[in-house]
Scaffold this motif. Structure first.
Motif, PDB file in Angstrom:
ATOM      1  N   GLU A 129       0.681  -1.270  -0.260  1.00 26.54           N
ATOM      2  CA  GLU A 129       0.108  -0.011   0.053  1.00 26.54           C
ATOM      3  C   GLU A 129       0.981   1.285   0.074  1.00 26.54           C
ATOM      4  O   GLU A 129       0.399   2.263  -0.715  1.00 26.54           O
ATOM      5  CB  GLU A 129      -0.899   0.120   1.193  1.00 26.54           C
ATOM      6  CG  GLU A 129      -1.985  -1.044   1.211  1.00 26.54           C
ATOM      7  CD  GLU A 129      -1.176  -2.506   1.696  1.00 26.54           C
ATOM      8  OE1 GLU A 129      -0.213  -2.358   2.748  1.00 26.54           O
ATOM      9  OE2 GLU A 129      -1.510  -3.376   1.370  1.00 26.54           O
ATOM     10  N   ALA A 130       2.050   1.256   0.808  1.00 26.03           N
ATOM     11  CA  ALA A 130       2.902   2.369   0.891  1.00 26.03           C
ATOM     12  C   ALA A 130       3.559   2.591  -0.444  1.00 26.03           C
ATOM     13  O   ALA A 130       3.790   3.746  -0.981  1.00 26.03           O
ATOM     14  CB  ALA A 130       3.803   2.290   1.964  1.00 26.03           C
ATOM     15  N   SER A 131       3.838   1.437  -1.060  1.00 24.46           N
ATOM     16  CA  SER A 131       4.684   1.301  -2.538  1.00 24.46           C
ATOM     17  C   SER A 131       3.732   2.111  -3.480  1.00 24.46           C
ATOM     18  O   SER A 131       3.909   3.000  -4.298  1.00 24.46           O
ATOM     19  CB  SER A 131       4.889   0.042  -2.960  1.00 24.46           C
ATOM     20  OG  SER A 131       5.959  -0.522  -2.388  1.00 24.46           O
ATOM     21  N   ARG A 132       2.398   1.569  -3.355  1.00 21.32           N
ATOM     22  CA  ARG A 132       1.386   2.186  -4.526  1.00 21.32           C
ATOM     23  C   ARG A 132       1.108   3.650  -4.215  1.00 21.32           C
ATOM     24  O   ARG A 132       1.176   4.498  -5.102  1.00 21.32           O
ATOM     25  CB  ARG A 132       0.106   1.402  -4.311  1.00 21.32           C
ATOM     26  CG  ARG A 132      -0.067   0.058  -4.829  1.00 21.32           C
ATOM     27  CD  ARG A 132      -0.242   0.085  -6.429  1.00 21.32           C
ATOM     28  NE  ARG A 132      -0.304   1.048  -7.280  1.00 21.32           N
ATOM     29  CZ  ARG A 132       0.364   1.003  -8.410  1.00 21.32           C
ATOM     30  NH1 ARG A 132       0.827   0.043  -8.836  1.00 21.32           N
ATOM     31  NH2 ARG A 132       0.248   2.177  -9.218  1.00 21.32           N
ATOM     32  N   ALA A 133       1.011   4.258  -2.730  1.00 27.94           N
ATOM     33  CA  ALA A 133       1.028   5.546  -2.511  1.00 27.94           C
ATOM     34  C   ALA A 133       2.113   6.247  -3.106  1.00 27.94           C
ATOM     35  O   ALA A 133       1.794   7.346  -3.637  1.00 27.94           O
ATOM     36  CB  ALA A 133       1.016   5.579  -1.150  1.00 27.94           C
ATOM     37  N   LEU A 157       0.723  10.892  -1.374  1.00 28.43           N
ATOM     38  CA  LEU A 157       1.632  10.890  -0.259  1.00 28.43           C
ATOM     39  C   LEU A 157       1.099  11.024   1.108  1.00 28.43           C
ATOM     40  O   LEU A 157       1.934  10.715   2.042  1.00 28.43           O
ATOM     41  CB  LEU A 157       2.580  11.994  -0.503  1.00 28.43           C
ATOM     42  CG  LEU A 157       3.479  11.979  -1.947  1.00 28.43           C
ATOM     43  CD1 LEU A 157       4.288  13.130  -1.919  1.00 28.43           C
ATOM     44  CD2 LEU A 157       3.884  10.787  -2.011  1.00 28.43           C
ATOM     45  N   ASP A 158       0.143  11.635   1.329  1.00 30.41           N
ATOM     46  CA  ASP A 158      -0.605  11.689   2.486  1.00 30.41           C
ATOM     47  C   ASP A 158      -1.000  10.112   3.426  1.00 30.41           C
ATOM     48  O   ASP A 158      -1.008  10.226   4.584  1.00 30.41           O
ATOM     49  CB  ASP A 158      -1.968  12.470   2.712  1.00 30.41           C
ATOM     50  CG  ASP A 158      -3.012  11.664   1.545  1.00 30.41           C
ATOM     51  OD1 ASP A 158      -2.730  11.212   0.448  1.00 30.41           O
ATOM     52  OD2 ASP A 158      -4.256  11.955   2.023  1.00 30.41           O
ATOM     53  N   ARG A 159      -0.752   9.134   2.534  1.00 29.21           N
ATOM     54  CA  ARG A 159      -1.009   7.872   2.983  1.00 29.21           C
ATOM     55  C   ARG A 159       0.589   7.262   3.572  1.00 29.21           C
ATOM     56  O   ARG A 159       0.550   6.282   4.133  1.00 29.21           O
ATOM     57  CB  ARG A 159      -1.378   6.798   1.922  1.00 29.21           C
ATOM     58  CG  ARG A 159      -2.741   7.231   1.476  1.00 29.21           C
ATOM     59  CD  ARG A 159      -3.232   6.483   0.220  1.00 29.21           C
ATOM     60  NE  ARG A 159      -2.819   5.113   0.373  1.00 29.21           N
ATOM     61  CZ  ARG A 159      -2.846   4.522  -0.795  1.00 29.21           C
ATOM     62  NH1 ARG A 159      -2.885   4.917  -2.165  1.00 29.21           N
ATOM     63  NH2 ARG A 159      -2.254   2.989  -0.747  1.00 29.21           N
TER      64      ARG A 159
END
Length: 191
Positions: free
Chosen positions: A99-103, A109-111
């Motif tokens: 999920e962070a990679s996708r963000a 970037l707020d994720r």
């Protein structure tokens, strides 16, 4: 991001075993079966490249999740899609959730954690200006606790744009084998 349309297909052919020296073929057999290694073999520096990557992807050299945020943001900045499937796997191995990679890639970037948002902005700034400002360098030193670690962060921010330029200009094709990245924890092998 570009796609694998006809105009994006390889500009240089991946070398066949017959085109490579026997010791290079033997070397490639010891590496993960990634097309990028075969293309790097054309340069004559594949062994040296492996040595550098072995250090850069070492557990104690630099935080793996930070390295992967920098890498993925660079791929987004350069519109490079070859490396993304590999780095999804490498990022997860380094503790960065998908999920962070996708963000990072989707510019959501707020994720991300505040530090990973900050790293993304630094990569963006380096892409725009070809360097970081003095305040950003001081921020890296403060965050990582040493000038050596800050230098490593800067090296990584400079390294991945070079890689994407090589991969995209030579036209390294994305691996088509479904399990090409299974077990990949570093680009030089499986651990």
């Amino acid at each position: 991001m570009h796609t694998l349309r006809q105009e994006n297909l390889p500009k240089l052919d991946l070398p066949t075993d017959d085109e490579l020296a026997p010791e290079t073929v033997e070397f490639l057999a010891s590496m993960p079966p990634l097309n990028v290694w075969r293309m790097i073999a054309r340069t004559g520096v594949a062994r040296e490249y492996r040595t550098l990557l072995s250090v850069m992807f070492g557990k104690d050299w630099f935080p793996g999740a930070d390295r992967e945020v920098i890498a993925l943001r660079t791929f987004r900045q350069n519109g490079s899609d070859y490396e993304i499937p590999q780095h999804f796997v490498l990022a997860e191995a380094a503790g960065l959730p998908r999920e962070a990679s996708r963000a990072v890639l989707d510019d959501e970037l707020d994720r991300l954690s505040p530090w990973h948002r900050r790293l993304c902005r630094m990569v963006d700034d380096m892409a725009a200006d070809a360097k970081l400002g003095a305040d950003q360098v001081r921020e890296l030193v403060s965050h990582y606790g040493s000038q050596d670690m800050a230098a490593r962060a800067i090296m990584i921010m400079a390294w991945f744009p070079m890689l994407t330029r090589f991969v995209d200009t030579t036209g390294v094709p994305v691996e088509t084998v479904p399990d090409a990245y299974d077990g990949l924890s570093v680009p030089t092998g499986h651990g």
